[in-house]
Design a protein around this motif. Structure first.
Motif, PDB file in Angstrom:
ATOM      1  N   LEU A 100     -34.064 -52.797  19.264  1.00 20.13           N
ATOM      2  CA  LEU A 100     -33.759 -54.004  19.015  1.00 20.13           C
ATOM      3  C   LEU A 100     -31.930 -53.172  18.976  1.00 20.13           C
ATOM      4  CD1 LEU A 100     -34.456 -56.691  16.467  1.00 20.13           C
ATOM      5  CD2 LEU A 100     -33.974 -56.579  18.987  1.00 20.13           C
ATOM      6  N   PHE A 101     -31.673 -52.083  18.071  1.00 18.61           N
ATOM      7  CA  PHE A 101     -30.802 -51.596  17.525  1.00 18.61           C
ATOM      8  C   PHE A 101     -30.314 -51.018  19.346  1.00 18.61           C
ATOM      9  CE2 PHE A 101     -28.363 -47.558  17.361  1.00 18.61           C
ATOM     10  CZ  PHE A 101     -27.462 -47.887  16.757  1.00 18.61           C
ATOM     11  N   ALA A 102     -31.311 -50.690  20.030  1.00 15.56           N
ATOM     12  CA  ALA A 102     -30.896 -50.188  21.433  1.00 15.56           C
ATOM     13  C   ALA A 102     -30.439 -50.831  22.011  1.00 15.56           C
ATOM     14  CB  ALA A 102     -32.117 -48.436  21.613  1.00 15.56           C
ATOM     15  N   LEU A 103     -31.200 -51.988  21.941  1.00 16.55           N
ATOM     16  CA  LEU A 103     -30.829 -53.074  23.166  1.00 16.55           C
ATOM     17  C   LEU A 103     -29.001 -53.510  22.667  1.00 16.55           C
ATOM     18  CD1 LEU A 103     -31.306 -54.720  25.781  1.00 16.55           C
ATOM     19  CD2 LEU A 103     -32.088 -56.691  23.147  1.00 16.55           C
ATOM     20  N   VAL A 104     -28.872 -53.751  21.777  1.00 20.17           N
ATOM     21  CA  VAL A 104     -27.921 -54.524  20.905  1.00 20.17           C
ATOM     22  C   VAL A 104     -26.078 -53.269  21.063  1.00 20.17           C
ATOM     23  CG1 VAL A 104     -26.438 -55.707  19.422  1.00 20.17           C
ATOM     24  CG2 VAL A 104     -29.085 -56.473  19.928  1.00 20.17           C
ATOM     25  N   VAL A 105     -26.636 -52.085  20.520  1.00 21.45           N
ATOM     26  CA  VAL A 105     -25.550 -51.362  20.258  1.00 21.45           C
ATOM     27  C   VAL A 105     -25.744 -50.503  21.731  1.00 21.45           C
ATOM     28  CG1 VAL A 105     -24.693 -49.260  19.288  1.00 21.45           C
ATOM     29  CG2 VAL A 105     -25.398 -51.417  17.915  1.00 21.45           C
ATOM     30  N   MET A 106     -26.609 -49.556  21.860  1.00 20.66           N
ATOM     31  CA  MET A 106     -26.723 -48.681  22.515  1.00 20.66           C
ATOM     32  C   MET A 106     -26.302 -49.440  24.248  1.00 20.66           C
ATOM     33  SD  MET A 106     -29.297 -46.046  20.819  1.00 20.66           S
ATOM     34  CE  MET A 106     -28.219 -44.302  22.052  1.00 20.66           C
ATOM     35  N   VAL A 107     -26.826 -50.231  24.654  1.00 22.44           N
ATOM     36  CA  VAL A 107     -27.687 -50.373  26.167  1.00 22.44           C
ATOM     37  C   VAL A 107     -25.600 -51.555  26.080  1.00 22.44           C
ATOM     38  CG1 VAL A 107     -28.646 -52.057  27.830  1.00 22.44           C
ATOM     39  CG2 VAL A 107     -29.745 -50.170  26.497  1.00 22.44           C
ATOM     40  N   VAL A 108     -26.115 -53.369  25.285  1.00 19.73           N
ATOM     41  CA  VAL A 108     -25.005 -53.989  25.670  1.00 19.73           C
ATOM     42  C   VAL A 108     -23.236 -53.551  25.372  1.00 19.73           C
ATOM     43  CG1 VAL A 108     -23.804 -56.352  24.765  1.00 19.73           C
ATOM     44  CG2 VAL A 108     -27.048 -55.931  25.332  1.00 19.73           C
ATOM     45  N   GLY A 109     -23.566 -52.715  23.483  1.00 18.49           N
ATOM     46  CA  GLY A 109     -22.054 -52.170  23.520  1.00 18.49           C
ATOM     47  C   GLY A 109     -22.020 -50.974  24.399  1.00 18.49           C
ATOM     48  N   GLY A 110     -23.029 -50.317  24.900  1.00 22.89           N
ATOM     49  CA  GLY A 110     -22.633 -49.157  25.273  1.00 22.89           C
ATOM     50  C   GLY A 110     -22.130 -49.057  27.089  1.00 22.89           C
ATOM     51  N   GLY A 111     -23.034 -50.257  27.407  1.00 23.20           N
ATOM     52  CA  GLY A 111     -22.619 -51.189  29.139  1.00 23.20           C
ATOM     53  C   GLY A 111     -20.804 -51.612  28.871  1.00 23.20           C
ATOM     54  N   ASN A 112     -20.814 -52.084  27.770  1.00 22.13           N
ATOM     55  CA  ASN A 112     -19.652 -53.040  27.305  1.00 22.13           C
ATOM     56  C   ASN A 112     -18.672 -51.866  27.764  1.00 22.13           C
ATOM     57  OD1 ASN A 112     -17.672 -54.962  27.404  1.00 22.13           O
ATOM     58  ND2 ASN A 112     -18.009 -55.453  25.466  1.00 22.13           N
ATOM     59  N   LEU A 113     -18.791 -51.094  26.768  1.00 22.79           N
ATOM     60  CA  LEU A 113     -17.485 -49.542  27.095  1.00 22.79           C
ATOM     61  C   LEU A 113     -17.206 -48.629  28.118  1.00 22.79           C
ATOM     62  CD1 LEU A 113     -15.617 -48.085  25.438  1.00 22.79           C
ATOM     63  CD2 LEU A 113     -17.998 -46.477  25.224  1.00 22.79           C
ATOM     64  N   VAL A 114     -18.316 -48.574  29.027  1.00 21.02           N
ATOM     65  CA  VAL A 114     -18.499 -48.212  29.801  1.00 21.02           C
ATOM     66  C   VAL A 114     -17.467 -48.835  31.566  1.00 21.02           C
ATOM     67  CG1 VAL A 114     -19.706 -47.543  32.469  1.00 21.02           C
ATOM     68  CG2 VAL A 114     -20.702 -46.274  30.030  1.00 21.02           C
ATOM     69  N   TYR A 115     -18.370 -50.618  31.053  1.00 19.94           N
ATOM     70  CA  TYR A 115     -17.251 -50.994  31.636  1.00 19.94           C
ATOM     71  C   TYR A 115     -16.089 -51.149  31.775  1.00 19.94           C
ATOM     72  CZ  TYR A 115     -15.854 -55.438  33.875  1.00 19.94           C
ATOM     73  OH  TYR A 115     -15.069 -56.693  34.641  1.00 19.94           O
ATOM     74  N   THR A 116     -15.631 -51.562  30.789  1.00 23.36           N
ATOM     75  CA  THR A 116     -14.359 -51.760  29.735  1.00 23.36           C
ATOM     76  C   THR A 116     -13.374 -49.994  30.433  1.00 23.36           C
ATOM     77  OG1 THR A 116     -14.622 -52.716  28.289  1.00 23.36           O
ATOM     78  CG2 THR A 116     -12.362 -52.046  28.499  1.00 23.36           C
ATOM     79  N   THR A 117     -13.966 -49.397  30.289  1.00 25.01           N
ATOM     80  CA  THR A 117     -13.270 -47.824  31.254  1.00 25.01           C
ATOM     81  C   THR A 117     -13.152 -47.406  32.407  1.00 25.01           C
ATOM     82  OG1 THR A 117     -15.399 -46.664  30.434  1.00 25.01           O
ATOM     83  CG2 THR A 117     -13.656 -46.697  28.794  1.00 25.01           C
ATOM     84  N   LEU A 118     -14.102 -48.260  32.850  1.00 23.06           N
ATOM     85  CA  LEU A 118     -13.847 -48.040  34.548  1.00 23.06           C
ATOM     86  C   LEU A 118     -13.444 -48.555  34.935  1.00 23.06           C
ATOM     87  CD1 LEU A 118     -17.497 -47.107  35.367  1.00 23.06           C
ATOM     88  CD2 LEU A 118     -16.206 -45.756  35.351  1.00 23.06           C
ATOM     89  N   HIS A 119     -13.355 -50.140  34.378  1.00 25.78           N
ATOM     90  CA  HIS A 119     -12.326 -50.961  34.751  1.00 25.78           C
ATOM     91  C   HIS A 119     -10.922 -50.881  34.553  1.00 25.78           C
ATOM     92  CE1 HIS A 119     -10.819 -55.547  36.410  1.00 25.78           C
ATOM     93  NE2 HIS A 119     -10.250 -55.636  34.880  1.00 25.78           N
ATOM     94  N   LEU A 120     -10.949 -50.270  33.684  1.00 24.02           N
ATOM     95  CA  LEU A 120      -9.447 -50.017  33.138  1.00 24.02           C
ATOM     96  C   LEU A 120      -9.383 -48.577  33.643  1.00 24.02           C
ATOM     97  CD1 LEU A 120      -9.333 -50.525  29.205  1.00 24.02           C
ATOM     98  CD2 LEU A 120      -8.182 -52.035  31.487  1.00 24.02           C
ATOM     99  N   GLU A 121      -9.807 -47.986  34.811  1.00 24.83           N
ATOM    100  CA  GLU A 121      -9.826 -45.913  35.114  1.00 24.83           C
ATOM    101  C   GLU A 121      -8.819 -45.451  34.786  1.00 24.83           C
ATOM    102  OE1 GLU A 121      -7.142 -47.309  38.307  1.00 24.83           O
ATOM    103  OE2 GLU A 121      -8.610 -48.341  40.007  1.00 24.83           O
ATOM    104  N   GLN A 122      -9.238 -45.472  33.150  1.00 22.38           N
ATOM    105  CA  GLN A 122      -8.868 -44.727  32.171  1.00 22.38           C
ATOM    106  C   GLN A 122     -10.047 -42.986  32.268  1.00 22.38           C
ATOM    107  OE1 GLN A 122     -10.697 -45.850  28.008  1.00 22.38           O
ATOM    108  NE2 GLN A 122      -8.669 -47.120  27.701  1.00 22.38           N
ATOM    109  N   LEU A 123      -9.488 -42.099  32.580  1.00 20.56           N
ATOM    110  CA  LEU A 123      -9.404 -40.938  32.808  1.00 20.56           C
ATOM    111  C   LEU A 123      -9.164 -39.905  32.100  1.00 20.56           C
ATOM    112  CD1 LEU A 123      -7.167 -39.753  36.277  1.00 20.56           C
ATOM    113  CD2 LEU A 123      -9.723 -40.797  35.820  1.00 20.56           C
TER     114      LEU A 123
END
Length: 163
Positions: A100-123
């Motif tokens: 559950l920790f891996a699902l909520v924090v790493m997959v969902v939270g990490g996926g959200n972080l990846v999406y946000t930084t790619l969407h905002l084109e942060q380098l």
């Protein structure tokens, strides 16, 4: 040896070699940084950022690797006092919490972080690579941890793993 054990061992072996590669690159990078700073007299800014990103990847992937080996940090004072049947139940419960920790924090939270930084084109500051690629290791490792937890639960449930 079952097919799932063969796949599990193969994934662990690949992960192990990838961690060795990251560590070797990190050591070479830091040695180059020290050499260039003190011998050549010039400091390359990209070496610090590369070292930081390598350390992030090594740490997060290392957590998945340790989870696969069941060698993660634990405090087992209470666990050792349990009966074998309760140890089995506790082990399954622990693996469920890890899942559950891996699902909520790493997959969902990490996926959200990846999406946000790619969407905002942060380098990244020096290497100029999209930060989403650096952070992508978080949901990937989370998926690995989830798969390893399912594997461990099935092994505990069928008594193929010692508690």
């Amino acid at each position: 040896m079952s097919k799932s054990e063969l796949v599990f061992n193969k994934v662990n072996r690949i992960l192990e070699w990838f961690l060795i590669l990251i560590f070797a690159l990190l050591v070479l990078d830091v040695l180059f940084q020290v050499f260039s700073r003190y011998i050549i007299g010039t400091s390359f800014t990209w070496t610090e950022e590369f070292a930081r990103f390598s350390l992030i990847w090594m740490t997060v992937l290392g957590a998945a690797y340790l989870n696969a080996k069941r060698e993660h940090l634990s405090m087992d004072f209470v666990y050792e006092k349990l009966s074998p049947s309760n140890k089995r139940k506790a082990s399954i419960l622990i693996e469920l919490f890890i899942f559950l920790f891996a699902l909520v924090v790493m997959v969902v939270g990490g996926g959200n972080l990846v999406y946000t930084t790619l969407h905002l084109e942060q380098l990244s500051g020096t290497l100029r690579i999209p930060l989403g690629y650096v952070y992508a290791i978080m949901p990937f490792s989370g998926l690995l941890i989830m798969i390893f937890s399912i594997y461990h639960i099935t092994r505990i449930y069928t008594n193929k793993i010692s508690n």
